[in-house]
Write a protein that holds these residues in place. Sequence first.
Motif, short mmCIF file in Angstrom:
data_model
loop_
_atom_site.label_atom_id
_atom_site.label_comp_id
_atom_site.label_asym_id
_atom_site.label_seq_id
_atom_site.Cartn_x
_atom_site.Cartn_y
_atom_site.Cartn_z
N GLU A 43 29.14 46.49 42.32
CA GLU A 43 28.72 47.70 41.62
C GLU A 43 29.25 48.99 42.23
N ASP A 44 30.29 48.95 43.00
CA ASP A 44 30.85 50.17 43.57
C ASP A 44 31.57 50.95 42.47
N GLU A 45 31.31 52.24 42.38
CA GLU A 45 31.89 53.09 41.34
C GLU A 45 33.41 53.19 41.44
N GLU A 46 33.95 53.17 42.64
CA GLU A 46 35.38 53.38 42.84
C GLU A 46 36.17 52.08 42.89
N LEU A 47 35.48 50.95 43.00
CA LEU A 47 36.17 49.67 43.15
C LEU A 47 35.88 48.77 41.95
N SER A 48 36.83 47.92 41.64
CA SER A 48 36.66 46.95 40.57
C SER A 48 37.05 45.57 41.10
N VAL A 49 36.62 44.56 40.38
CA VAL A 49 36.91 43.18 40.75
C VAL A 49 37.96 42.65 39.78
N TYR A 50 38.99 42.00 40.33
CA TYR A 50 40.10 41.47 39.52
C TYR A 50 40.29 39.99 39.83
N ARG A 51 40.60 39.21 38.79
CA ARG A 51 40.88 37.78 38.95
C ARG A 51 42.31 37.51 38.50
N ALA A 52 43.03 36.75 39.32
CA ALA A 52 44.41 36.40 39.01
C ALA A 52 44.45 35.05 38.29
N SER A 53 45.49 34.86 37.50
CA SER A 53 45.74 33.58 36.84
C SER A 53 47.24 33.39 36.74
N GLY A 54 47.64 32.19 36.41
CA GLY A 54 49.07 31.93 36.27
C GLY A 54 49.52 30.84 37.20
N ALA A 71 45.19 45.81 43.30
CA ALA A 71 44.74 44.42 43.17
C ALA A 71 45.93 43.48 43.11
N ARG A 72 46.95 43.85 42.36
CA ARG A 72 48.15 43.03 42.25
C ARG A 72 48.80 42.85 43.63
N GLU A 73 48.87 43.92 44.41
CA GLU A 73 49.43 43.84 45.76
C GLU A 73 48.60 42.92 46.65
N ARG A 74 47.28 43.03 46.54
CA ARG A 74 46.41 42.20 47.38
C ARG A 74 46.55 40.72 47.03
N VAL A 75 46.62 40.42 45.75
CA VAL A 75 46.80 39.02 45.35
C VAL A 75 48.16 38.52 45.82
N ALA A 76 49.20 39.32 45.61
CA ALA A 76 50.54 38.92 46.02
C ALA A 76 50.60 38.64 47.52
N ASP A 77 49.95 39.48 48.32
CA ASP A 77 49.90 39.27 49.77
C ASP A 77 49.12 37.99 50.11
N ARG A 78 48.03 37.79 49.38
CA ARG A 78 47.15 36.64 49.65
C ARG A 78 47.85 35.31 49.38
N VAL A 79 48.62 35.25 48.29
CA VAL A 79 49.25 33.99 47.90
C VAL A 79 50.73 33.95 48.27
N ASP A 80 51.21 34.99 48.90
CA ASP A 80 52.62 35.08 49.31
C ASP A 80 53.54 34.80 48.14
N ALA A 81 53.34 35.59 47.06
CA ALA A 81 54.15 35.43 45.85
C ALA A 81 54.53 36.79 45.31
N ASP A 82 55.54 36.82 44.49
CA ASP A 82 55.95 38.03 43.81
C ASP A 82 54.85 38.42 42.82
N SER A 83 54.56 39.71 42.72
CA SER A 83 53.46 40.16 41.85
C SER A 83 53.71 39.91 40.37
N SER A 84 54.94 39.62 39.99
CA SER A 84 55.22 39.31 38.59
C SER A 84 54.95 37.84 38.26
N ALA A 85 54.57 37.05 39.27
CA ALA A 85 54.39 35.61 39.09
C ALA A 85 52.99 35.25 38.58
N PHE A 86 52.12 36.23 38.40
CA PHE A 86 50.76 35.93 37.96
C PHE A 86 50.23 37.05 37.07
N ASP A 87 49.18 36.73 36.32
CA ASP A 87 48.49 37.71 35.49
C ASP A 87 47.24 38.17 36.22
N LEU A 88 46.75 39.33 35.82
CA LEU A 88 45.58 39.90 36.46
C LEU A 88 44.63 40.40 35.40
#
Length: 94
Positions: A43-54, A71-88
Amino acid sequence: MDRISALRNVEDALADFESGEADLAATERRVVNVLRTYATEFEDEELSVYRASGTDEAAGVVVVAESASQARERVADRVDADSSAFDLRELDKP
């Protein structure tokens, strides 16, 4: 669920594990459920939750960020993948 409630629920799960009332698998499930509930009810006003798929690596990864690009950068760092390789997708706030 706010942070304090989440921490209390995790502490309760750990206490049950330590006392022998729950095994490791049950404790893991409880802790994961607390985290999932906390993340989806964030419920933070400045933050949102994002889910990746793909891709297999990114599927189901959930991050908290100030923007979709962050969020895209964080997911890409987490899974060690290019940010265009997944949907958000931004998860709805309650």
